[in-house]
Motif scaffolding. Structure first.
Motif, PDB file in Angstrom:
ATOM      1  N   ALA A 253      15.164 -13.508  12.804  1.00  0.00           N
ATOM      2  CA  ALA A 253      14.440 -14.778  12.672  1.00  0.00           C
ATOM      3  C   ALA A 253      15.184 -15.904  13.377  1.00  0.00           C
ATOM      4  O   ALA A 253      14.573 -16.727  14.075  1.00  0.00           O
ATOM      5  CB  ALA A 253      14.242 -15.115  11.199  1.00  0.00           C
ATOM      6  N   GLU A 254      16.500 -15.943  13.217  1.00  0.00           N
ATOM      7  CA  GLU A 254      17.297 -16.994  13.868  1.00  0.00           C
ATOM      8  C   GLU A 254      17.292 -16.844  15.380  1.00  0.00           C
ATOM      9  O   GLU A 254      17.200 -17.838  16.115  1.00  0.00           O
ATOM     10  CB  GLU A 254      18.726 -16.963  13.324  1.00  0.00           C
ATOM     11  N   ASN A 255      17.399 -15.595  15.872  1.00  0.00           N
ATOM     12  CA  ASN A 255      17.337 -15.367  17.321  1.00  0.00           C
ATOM     13  C   ASN A 255      16.007 -15.825  17.898  1.00  0.00           C
ATOM     14  O   ASN A 255      15.948 -16.446  18.969  1.00  0.00           O
ATOM     15  CB  ASN A 255      17.540 -13.884  17.641  1.00  0.00           C
ATOM     16  N   LYS A 256      14.942 -15.520  17.179  1.00  0.00           N
ATOM     17  CA  LYS A 256      13.612 -15.925  17.645  1.00  0.00           C
ATOM     18  C   LYS A 256      13.528 -17.450  17.751  1.00  0.00           C
ATOM     19  O   LYS A 256      13.080 -17.992  18.779  1.00  0.00           O
ATOM     20  CB  LYS A 256      12.547 -15.402  16.680  1.00  0.00           C
ATOM     21  N   GLU A 257      13.957 -18.163  16.708  1.00  0.00           N
ATOM     22  CA  GLU A 257      13.876 -19.621  16.723  1.00  0.00           C
ATOM     23  C   GLU A 257      14.751 -20.227  17.819  1.00  0.00           C
ATOM     24  O   GLU A 257      14.357 -21.181  18.489  1.00  0.00           O
ATOM     25  CB  GLU A 257      14.267 -20.190  15.356  1.00  0.00           C
ATOM     26  N   ALA A 258      15.935 -19.664  18.017  1.00  0.00           N
ATOM     27  CA  ALA A 258      16.836 -20.177  19.054  1.00  0.00           C
ATOM     28  C   ALA A 258      16.231 -19.986  20.445  1.00  0.00           C
ATOM     29  O   ALA A 258      16.289 -20.888  21.295  1.00  0.00           O
ATOM     30  CB  ALA A 258      18.190 -19.467  18.960  1.00  0.00           C
ATOM     31  N   GLU A 286      12.238 -15.333  28.504  1.00  0.00           N
ATOM     32  CA  GLU A 286      10.996 -14.638  28.151  1.00  0.00           C
ATOM     33  C   GLU A 286      11.256 -13.153  27.887  1.00  0.00           C
ATOM     34  O   GLU A 286      10.697 -12.565  26.958  1.00  0.00           O
ATOM     35  CB  GLU A 286       9.944 -14.796  29.264  1.00  0.00           C
ATOM     36  N   LYS A 287      12.110 -12.539  28.697  1.00  0.00           N
ATOM     37  CA  LYS A 287      12.422 -11.125  28.507  1.00  0.00           C
ATOM     38  C   LYS A 287      13.148 -10.903  27.181  1.00  0.00           C
ATOM     39  O   LYS A 287      12.840  -9.969  26.431  1.00  0.00           O
ATOM     40  CB  LYS A 287      13.267 -10.611  29.669  1.00  0.00           C
ATOM     41  N   LYS A 288      14.131 -11.785  26.884  1.00  0.00           N
ATOM     42  CA  LYS A 288      14.858 -11.658  25.625  1.00  0.00           C
ATOM     43  C   LYS A 288      13.935 -11.898  24.433  1.00  0.00           C
ATOM     44  O   LYS A 288      14.003 -11.182  23.424  1.00  0.00           O
ATOM     45  CB  LYS A 288      16.026 -12.657  25.598  1.00  0.00           C
ATOM     46  N   LEU A 293      10.654 -10.241  19.765  1.00  0.00           N
ATOM     47  CA  LEU A 293       9.334 -10.196  19.149  1.00  0.00           C
ATOM     48  C   LEU A 293       8.876  -8.766  18.907  1.00  0.00           C
ATOM     49  O   LEU A 293       8.190  -8.482  17.912  1.00  0.00           O
ATOM     50  CB  LEU A 293       8.310 -10.939  20.018  1.00  0.00           C
ATOM     51  N   GLU A 294       9.250  -7.859  19.782  1.00  0.00           N
ATOM     52  CA  GLU A 294       8.887  -6.458  19.589  1.00  0.00           C
ATOM     53  C   GLU A 294       9.628  -5.883  18.386  1.00  0.00           C
ATOM     54  O   GLU A 294       9.058  -5.110  17.601  1.00  0.00           O
ATOM     55  CB  GLU A 294       9.210  -5.651  20.843  1.00  0.00           C
ATOM     56  N   LYS A 295      10.891  -6.261  18.212  1.00  0.00           N
ATOM     57  CA  LYS A 295      11.637  -5.817  17.034  1.00  0.00           C
ATOM     58  C   LYS A 295      11.010  -6.373  15.751  1.00  0.00           C
ATOM     59  O   LYS A 295      10.910  -5.667  14.738  1.00  0.00           O
ATOM     60  CB  LYS A 295      13.097  -6.256  17.138  1.00  0.00           C
ATOM     61  N   ILE A 296      10.597  -7.651  15.808  1.00  0.00           N
ATOM     62  CA  ILE A 296       9.940  -8.261  14.655  1.00  0.00           C
ATOM     63  C   ILE A 296       8.622  -7.555  14.370  1.00  0.00           C
ATOM     64  O   ILE A 296       8.271  -7.291  13.216  1.00  0.00           O
ATOM     65  CB  ILE A 296       9.714  -9.773  14.905  1.00  0.00           C
TER      66      ILE A 296
END
Length: 746
Positions: A253-258, A286-288, A293-296
């Protein structure tokens, strides 16, 4: 007898007709300001600035139109005032103004594919057969039924399909939620579906609240899948996958928000000055982000697999294999009367048992194509096409139709019409509803009255057609509606709705309210809209503006056509405690047949409710608005003062066959020097000095002063069909002036 395979093939033809129409006519078009090529390879990635937020889901198929070139692609990112699109062909390095075309037919195409899958599944076809031909005997025991909830629990346990008829205010959400909760406690898997996100949110919130209060709720057992949390579940975030991710997979969640924050900053930089370095950084982000997002997404699928109660939309269910490849114990389709028949068939194919809930006396599904199969299968609901509603018209209830019989929303004076004329006296009032709604009905306007016919007969001929859309507008009704809302607010009512069949009238009342009332009604919840937008809502007070009046020669089809009963039913049943029907009763009496619901409503209110005649306008208006006053049209002192104080312009409009009296010629000739007079009339007025003559005619008289102030209904001698006591309205509103001048200059 029609086979299930035949049904499926016919539905596919109907969907294909609708898809083809939408492809040709239905694309939503968004303006793009500037496009820059990011990268090229097998595909071409472009960054675009946008003048407004574009609400197109990530991953959607779109087209980019640049000049005569059109390229297919899909949305990679849509955030703020920029989007990233992956295209199949190169349109160049830098694009000037271009357009994004988004086709809503994609969702229908996915439904088409699900129907195609059903052809290979005997189990799914069997479930659809029981939906379309519910002639099997009802098997639920009836001897020991304890309540509505208990009966529905038994029906859904013993019968493959149960139709629930839930008229407005009869506790549909309450009942369905407790049935779903019962299945949850018994460890069954339930899928909750509806065409709208709001309906799914409301039902899921109610289920979770009930189970939580009973002490049975376990985290993760209930999942609102596939949408951001709406208002109904904002205080119940544990229903969403995002909450579970934040709690159990904090790093993700933190990685996504960052990454999202970093992407926003880079996009802002790119919007100011485009650079290769920033574009490379954005592609890297975008790649990261795609990886995160795929992991989520995988975690969400794990949550979905474990959940016992899943709520999502019909569109999401038909497009996501995580739903349509699964099998449930029970599916609950809410608001089924607004779903396409193929959507209802898809829903029941997903579970062993089905509850189909809706109100076939309200508005049907909406489709765009003019095609006989679209009319039959996409513009009519499952209650009709399964034959269930035919029993009601014959005075009986189908064995698999469960009716919720007591309404708790409307004051009995309001529900008396719908209970009798719409619901065939099958629905009654709960004993508590009168006491609950008295507080509202006692307030202004029309104290101590709940159902009011505000008759505008004798006001004049104020109904015209919008130039652009041909939709109808009634300028007298617009001003009366502003007055009604003003009175209601001062009387203490804060929840107010204004509803009309005509889009043009709804748009104009919104503009007038914004200009004249919004700053005065800061704590009020006011919505003005067409009837279609109000389905599913409720307000303490509703104004139903039927608009139709003279000089129109016939009533509009929205009010007297095939679907008019449903439209009027929705308009009436949004109300809790005060229903004001704004209507030219003389027009209805002369132009609407007695068997039409609109005529029945007006007659019912005249005999059973409170009818306010045109001669009573001065008695119910107790609080003149600073910018809107109602006056006797024969008393000219105020209009004389306004003409004397005019600075730049006066415009006078007269209907065909009208002229100015000597008194009015003298009055207008008194205007100040340099004040330009425009006279809109069939013939010139002898003796009128310094006038610009035009022939743009209106069916009603008016005076506009300095493009700020309008007198409506003056000169009274020219107000066709006006009857004593003659009333004029004085309104200070630029929006109202713009409305009239748009016709003059249009």
């Amino acid at each position: 007898m029609t086979t299930t395979l035949t049904y499926i093939k016919v539905w596919q033809k109907a969907l294909k007709a609708e898809i083809q129409h939408l492809k040709k006519e239905g694309s939503t078009k968004y303006r793009l300001l500037k496009g820059r090529l990011f990268s090229k390879g097998n595909t071409y990635i472009y960054f675009f600035d946008t003048p407004s937020f574009i609400k197109v889901p990530v991953g959607s198929t779109v087209r980019i139109e640049w000049g005569k070139k059109v390229a297919d692609g899909r949305i990679l990112s849509s955030e703020g005032y920029s989007i990233i699109v992956e295209l199949k062909e190169n349109l160049g390095s830098v694009l000037s103004e271009s357009f994004l075309l988004y086709d809503p037919w994609e969702l229908l195409d996915q439904l088409f594919q699900r129907l195609e899958d059903m052809k290979e599944s005997k189990r799914k076809r069997g479930r659809i057969k029981r939906l379309m031909d519910p002639s099997m005997p009802a098997k639920h025991p009836i001897a020991n039924i304890k309540s509505n909830v208990h009966e529905l629990i038994l029906r859904s346990k013993y019968n493959p399909v149960t139709f629930v008829w839930g008229p407005p205010g009869t506790g549909k959400t309450y009942t369905l939620a407790r049935v779903v909760a019962n299945k949850y406690i018994k460890e069954q898997r339930v899928l909750v579906l509806s065409h709208s996100n709001q309906a799914v949110d409301v039902l899921m919130a109610e289920v979770s609240l009930f189970v939580e209060n009973k002490g049975h709720l376990r985290e993760g057992d209930m999942l609102r899948y596939g949408s951001q949390a709406g208002e109904a579940i904002q205080d119940r975030p544990f229903l969403t996958a995002s909450h579970l991710i934040e709690k159990h997979y904090t790093n993700l969640a933190e990685n996504k928000e960052a990454l999202l924050e970093e992407r926003r900053f880079i996009k802002q930089d790119l919007s100011k000055s485009f650079s290769k370095r920033d574009s490379d950084r954005l592609l890297h982000i975008e790649k990261k982000l795609t990886s995160v997002l795929e992991k989520i997404r995988q975690k969400e699928l794990e949550f979905l697999k474990e959940a016992k109660i899943v709520g999502t939309t019909l569109a999401k269910a038909a497009s996501d294999p995580a739903i349509y490849e699964k099998d449930f114990d029970l599916v609950v389709l809410d608001e089924a009367s607004m779903a396409y028949v193929p959507q209802a068939a898809f829903a029941v194919s997903l579970a062993k048992r089905a509850i189909i809930c809706g109100d076939f006396k309200q508005l049907p599904p909406i489709a765009a194509a003019r095609h006989p199969l679209v009319n039959e299968w996409l513009r009519e609901n499952i209650f009709y096409q399964s034959g269930v509603s035919e029993w009601v018209e014959e005075g009986k209830l189908h064995p698999h139709l469960f009716l919720l019989k007591e309404q708790r929303r409307m004051h009995p004076d309001i529900s008396s019409f719908t209970n009798r004329f719409i619901y065939h006296s099958l629905v009654g009032d709960h004993r508590s509803v009168l006491k609950a709604r008295l507080e509202i009905s006692e307030k202004m306007p029309f104290e101590n009255s709940a159902s009011i016919l505000l008759d505008t007969s004798g006001a004049g001929s104020f109904c015209v057609k919008d130039r652009a859309s041909n939709s109808r507008i009634n300028v007298w009704h617009l001003l009366l509606s502003v007055q009604l809302i003003h009175e209601a607010y001062l009387g203490g009512i804060r929840s107010i709705g204004y509803v009309t069949p005509y889009r043009a009238q709804a748009m104009l009342i919104e503009q007038l309210l914004d200009e004249m009332l919004r700053d005065r009604l800061e704590d009020a919840d006011i919505i003005a809209a067409t009837v279609h937008r109000f389905q599913g809502s409720e307000r303490d007070m509703m104004i139903f503006d039927t608009v139709d009046s003279y000089p129109q020669e016939r009533a509009g089809m929205l009010l007297v056509g095939k679907e008019s009963e449903r439209l009027l039913n929705v308009a009436i049943t949004r109300t809790k405690g005060k229903f004001v029907h704004l209507c030219d009763y003389g027009f209805v009496r002369n132009h609407v047949y007695q068997n039409k619901t609109w005529r029945k409503l007006a007659e019912h209110q005249r005999t059973s409710g409170k009818a306010i005649g045109p001669n009573e306008i001065g008695t119910w208006i107790k609080n003149q608005h600073p910018s809107l006053q109602w006056m006797h049209a024969r008393k000219l002192e105020r209009v004389k003062a306004d003409i004397d104080e005019a600075i730049k312009t006066i415009t006078v409009g007269l209907p065909k066959g009208s002229g100015l009296s000597d008194e009015w010629i003298e009055l207008l000739n008194r205007r100040g020097k340099g004040v330009m007079l425009t006279f809109l009339a069939e013939e010139s007025a002898p003796g009128l000095r310094g006038v610009n003559q035009a022939t743009e005619l209106f069916p009603f008289p008016f005076i506009i002063i300095d493009n700020q102030l309008t007198w409506l209904g003056l000169p009274v001698e020219a107000n066709k069909r006006a009857l004593p006591p003659y009333i004029a309205a004085r309104v200070e509103s630029k929006q109202f002036v713009n409305l009239l001048t748009s016709y003059i200059n249009g």
